[in-house]
Scaffold this motif. Structure first.
Motif, PDB file in Angstrom:
ATOM      1  N   VAL A 122       8.180  -3.520   4.186  1.00  0.00           N
ATOM      2  CA  VAL A 122       9.566  -3.848   3.842  1.00  0.00           C
ATOM      3  C   VAL A 122       9.723  -4.201   2.363  1.00  0.00           C
ATOM      4  O   VAL A 122      10.687  -3.780   1.717  1.00  0.00           O
ATOM      5  N   VAL A 123       8.774  -4.986   1.813  1.00  0.00           N
ATOM      6  CA  VAL A 123       8.954  -5.506   0.459  1.00  0.00           C
ATOM      7  C   VAL A 123       8.523  -4.541  -0.630  1.00  0.00           C
ATOM      8  O   VAL A 123       8.806  -4.773  -1.809  1.00  0.00           O
ATOM      9  N   THR A 124       7.849  -3.447  -0.277  1.00  0.00           N
ATOM     10  CA  THR A 124       7.372  -2.526  -1.290  1.00  0.00           C
ATOM     11  C   THR A 124       8.227  -1.270  -1.325  1.00  0.00           C
ATOM     12  O   THR A 124       8.959  -0.969  -0.378  1.00  0.00           O
ATOM     13  N   PRO A 125       8.137  -0.508  -2.409  1.00  0.00           N
ATOM     14  CA  PRO A 125       8.840   0.775  -2.475  1.00  0.00           C
ATOM     15  C   PRO A 125       8.374   1.700  -1.364  1.00  0.00           C
ATOM     16  O   PRO A 125       7.261   1.551  -0.848  1.00  0.00           O
ATOM     17  N   PRO A 126       9.201   2.672  -0.986  1.00  0.00           N
ATOM     18  CA  PRO A 126       8.891   3.519   0.177  1.00  0.00           C
ATOM     19  C   PRO A 126       7.835   4.579  -0.105  1.00  0.00           C
ATOM     20  O   PRO A 126       8.123   5.779  -0.131  1.00  0.00           O
ATOM     21  N   ASP A 127       6.607   4.155  -0.370  1.00  0.00           N
ATOM     22  CA  ASP A 127       5.501   5.093  -0.470  1.00  0.00           C
ATOM     23  C   ASP A 127       4.256   4.434   0.106  1.00  0.00           C
ATOM     24  O   ASP A 127       4.102   3.210   0.063  1.00  0.00           O
ATOM     25  N   PHE A 128       3.366   5.242   0.630  1.00  0.00           N
ATOM     26  CA  PHE A 128       2.213   4.742   1.369  1.00  0.00           C
ATOM     27  C   PHE A 128       1.264   3.948   0.484  1.00  0.00           C
ATOM     28  O   PHE A 128       0.701   2.941   0.910  1.00  0.00           O
ATOM     29  N   ILE A 129       1.078   4.388  -0.763  1.00  0.00           N
ATOM     30  CA  ILE A 129       0.134   3.719  -1.656  1.00  0.00           C
ATOM     31  C   ILE A 129       0.583   2.298  -1.951  1.00  0.00           C
ATOM     32  O   ILE A 129      -0.214   1.354  -1.902  1.00  0.00           O
TER      33      ILE A 129
END
Length: 260
Positions: A205-212
């Motif tokens: 939720v708190v990170t940008p929408p990418d897996f890394i």
């Protein structure tokens, strides 16, 4: 009469809570005012950092500049207010603690500031550059020209740095709750699967929408939980030893009285 006394006690608790909240709010406002004086040098440091090189930041609205200054001032105020807030929480709950528990939990307060700074450094110098490099690589492969507004850049920055910094307080929170005998390592191990699920959800939720980016935040959070379990076990063993010593003193005192 008992009900009236109970109601008075509840009223006193609410009054005490309101007083603590006013103290915290007052310190936050003062920190916010001070934050406006440090916003400009902080902004210049962040824009001159290596991770910001190569980006020409644009203002797409009249409020972008003041909005960024307010965010920096708010983060500065949060850093200042956080240990004071924890101390006010301790002051609120300390009357219900035994002297030994009161002393044991008070020592955690200074570490709130330290752990937040460690999390801030980790998020800014490790997680943020890697997430930024990853997103820039994807953008370049797609043949897109990177043209960012200052609002988008700093929203991306704060969206990673602030949650990770706050989540670095997890070991301290676990130790504090263990000191209050609300949690213990046995319970923490039983709820490990649920805790992992919650932490992974928070990371997504708190990170940008990418897996890394998710992975870069997820792994430290899971490690923090395991560190929290380990520290909780240390506190718990000390509690058991103190309880055994207190029980031994009680038995010895009773035996002396019986013998007398």
């Amino acid at each position: 009469m008992t009900q009236q006394n109970e109601e008075m006690t509840i009223t006193e608790h609410l009054s005490e809570l309101r007083k603590r909240l006013i103290y915290v709010l007052s310190v936050f406002v003062l920190g916010l005012v001070a934050g406006f004086f440090v916003a400009d040098p902080v902004y210049r440091y962040l824009t001159k950092a290596e991770s910001a090189q190569g980006f020409v930041l644009h203002a797409f609205s009249f409020w972008d500049g003041i909005g960024i200054y307010m965010k920096i001032a708010g983060l500065f105020s949060l850093i200042i207010t956080l240990p004071f807030t924890v101390f006010q929480i301790w002051k609120f709950v300390s009357p219900g603690l035994r002297p030994r528990e009161r002393k044991a939990t008070l020592k955690y307060v200074p570490y709130v500031f330290l752990l937040f700074l460690v999390g801030l450094a980790f998020a800014y110098y490790v997680v943020f550059p890697m997430a930024l490099a990853f997103t820039s690589t994807i953008t370049e492969k797609m043949g897109l020209v990177e043209t960012y507004g200052m609002k988008q850049y700093f929203s991306f920055l704060f969206g990673i740095v602030l949650p990770v910094s706050l989540l670095f307080e997890l070991p301290l929170l676990i130790m504090f709750l263990t000191g209050l005998r609300i949690l213990n390592p046995i319970r923490l191990r039983k709820m490990r699967r649920l805790a992992y699920f919650v932490l992974i959800f928070i990371a997504v939720v708190v990170t940008p929408p990418d897996f890394i980016s998710d992975l870069l935040v997820m792994i430290p959070l899971l490690l923090l939980y395991e560190i929290s379990v380990f520290l909780s076990a240390i506190v718990y063993r000390k509690q058991l030893a103190a309880d055994e010593a207190a029980e031994a003193r009680y038995v010895r005192a009773n035996n002396e009285q019986s013998a007398g």
